[in-house]
Design a protein around this motif. Structure first.
Motif, PDB file in Angstrom:
ATOM      1  N   TRP A   1       6.398   8.764   7.621  1.00  0.00           N
ATOM      2  CA  TRP A   1       6.668   9.832   8.546  1.00  0.00           C
ATOM      3  C   TRP A   1       7.537   9.367   9.370  1.00  0.00           C
ATOM      4  O   TRP A   1       7.273   8.978  10.508  1.00  0.00           O
ATOM      5  CB  TRP A   1       5.393  10.625   9.040  1.00  0.00           C
ATOM      6  CG  TRP A   1       5.749  11.993   9.492  1.00  0.00           C
ATOM      7  CD1 TRP A   1       6.888  12.670   9.853  1.00  0.00           C
ATOM      8  CD2 TRP A   1       4.752  12.966   9.532  1.00  0.00           C
ATOM      9  NE1 TRP A   1       6.580  13.770  10.240  1.00  0.00           N
ATOM     10  CE2 TRP A   1       5.389  14.115  10.112  1.00  0.00           C
ATOM     11  CE3 TRP A   1       3.334  13.050   9.381  1.00  0.00           C
ATOM     12  CZ2 TRP A   1       4.866  15.435  10.426  1.00  0.00           C
ATOM     13  CZ3 TRP A   1       2.524  14.126   9.597  1.00  0.00           C
ATOM     14  CH2 TRP A   1       3.497  15.470  10.080  1.00  0.00           C
TER      15      TRP A   1
ATOM     16  N   LYS B   1       8.070  16.586   8.161  1.00  0.00           N
ATOM     17  CA  LYS B   1       6.937  16.288   7.342  1.00  0.00           C
ATOM     18  C   LYS B   1       7.096  14.926   6.689  1.00  0.00           C
ATOM     19  O   LYS B   1       8.213  14.293   6.684  1.00  0.00           O
ATOM     20  CB  LYS B   1       6.686  17.268   5.954  1.00  0.00           C
ATOM     21  CG  LYS B   1       7.913  17.417   5.099  1.00  0.00           C
ATOM     22  CD  LYS B   1       7.662  18.675   4.142  1.00  0.00           C
ATOM     23  CE  LYS B   1       8.873  18.635   3.236  1.00  0.00           C
ATOM     24  NZ  LYS B   1       8.926  19.535   2.300  1.00  0.00           N
TER      25      LYS B   1
ATOM     26  N   PHE C   1      -1.255  16.972   4.569  1.00  0.00           N
ATOM     27  CA  PHE C   1       0.007  17.223   5.363  1.00  0.00           C
ATOM     28  C   PHE C   1       0.705  18.589   5.259  1.00  0.00           C
ATOM     29  O   PHE C   1       1.325  19.004   5.986  1.00  0.00           O
ATOM     30  CB  PHE C   1       0.990  16.002   5.146  1.00  0.00           C
ATOM     31  CG  PHE C   1       0.225  14.893   5.482  1.00  0.00           C
ATOM     32  CD1 PHE C   1      -0.041  14.264   6.449  1.00  0.00           C
ATOM     33  CD2 PHE C   1      -0.127  14.026   4.111  1.00  0.00           C
ATOM     34  CE1 PHE C   1      -0.665  13.021   6.692  1.00  0.00           C
ATOM     35  CE2 PHE C   1      -0.313  12.627   4.419  1.00  0.00           C
ATOM     36  CZ  PHE C   1      -0.962  12.212   5.745  1.00  0.00           C
ATOM     37  N   PHE C   2       0.395  19.140   4.185  1.00  0.00           N
ATOM     38  CA  PHE C   2       1.306  20.357   3.670  1.00  0.00           C
ATOM     39  C   PHE C   2       0.633  21.486   3.886  1.00  0.00           C
ATOM     40  O   PHE C   2       1.178  22.675   4.477  1.00  0.00           O
ATOM     41  CB  PHE C   2       1.883  20.266   2.397  1.00  0.00           C
ATOM     42  CG  PHE C   2       2.696  18.931   2.356  1.00  0.00           C
ATOM     43  CD1 PHE C   2       3.863  18.801   3.071  1.00  0.00           C
ATOM     44  CD2 PHE C   2       2.273  17.823   1.347  1.00  0.00           C
ATOM     45  CE1 PHE C   2       4.465  17.378   2.876  1.00  0.00           C
ATOM     46  CE2 PHE C   2       3.050  16.557   1.371  1.00  0.00           C
ATOM     47  CZ  PHE C   2       4.136  16.398   2.188  1.00  0.00           C
TER      48      PHE C   2
END
Length: 160
Positions: free
Chosen positions: A41, A47, A75-76
């Protein structure tokens, strides 16, 4: 014993370096890598980027599905907001089925943020203490989840 591990690093490139260290440890017989993935990252990125290394091409698709589900949960999906609550709950249930509980997912999510990276690995027959020693100086932290035989069977059956 099969082990799921996550090493988090305080730089975007730390996991890539650690991946090479892990590969070297495997070539010396300290650990057997079943599969691994890298999350990086970079500063300023909205992201993280993810990369699955495909240890075993024959099983790569199944592991790709596992990593995709895991990284989506970490993460999404959370950025979608409250509307995704039911979907996030289902993903957490799926991860619990293979030995990763919500607290572990939250801990990983909290440690892998902008400006950091993480190496995710599924390994067997490893001496994690000796492998972990090789990561000294990389400014990383090891989070380990030992999978039971049943969890391993379920993981392989589900994603293999």
């Amino acid at each position: 014993m099969t082990t799921f591990t996550v090493w988090s690093f305080d730089t975007p490139g730390g996991a890539e370096v650690a991946s090479g260290v892990l590969r070297d440890a495997a070539s010396e017989g300290l650990i057997k890598i079943v599969d691994r993935a890298i999350v990086s990252w970079p500063e300023g990125a909205k992201k993280p980027t993810t990369r699955h290394t495909h240890e075993d091409e024959w099983r790569g698709t199944g592991w790709g599905a596992f990593w995709g589900l895991l990284f989506g949960a970490l993460f999404f999906v959370p950025v979608i907001g409250v509307a995704a609550g039911a979907a996030l709950g289902a993903i957490h249930k799926s991860m619990e089925a293979v030995g990763l509980n919500k607290d572990q997912l939250d801990r990983i999510r909290a440690q892998v943020t902008e400006g950091t990276s993480a190496l995710f690995a599924v390994t067997e027959d490893g001496n994690l203490d000796r492998v972990g020693e090789r990561f000294h100086g990389l400014h990383g932290e090891l989070i380990a989840t030992n999978l039971t035989d049943e969890e391993r069977r379920l993981l392989l059956e589900t994603f293999d």
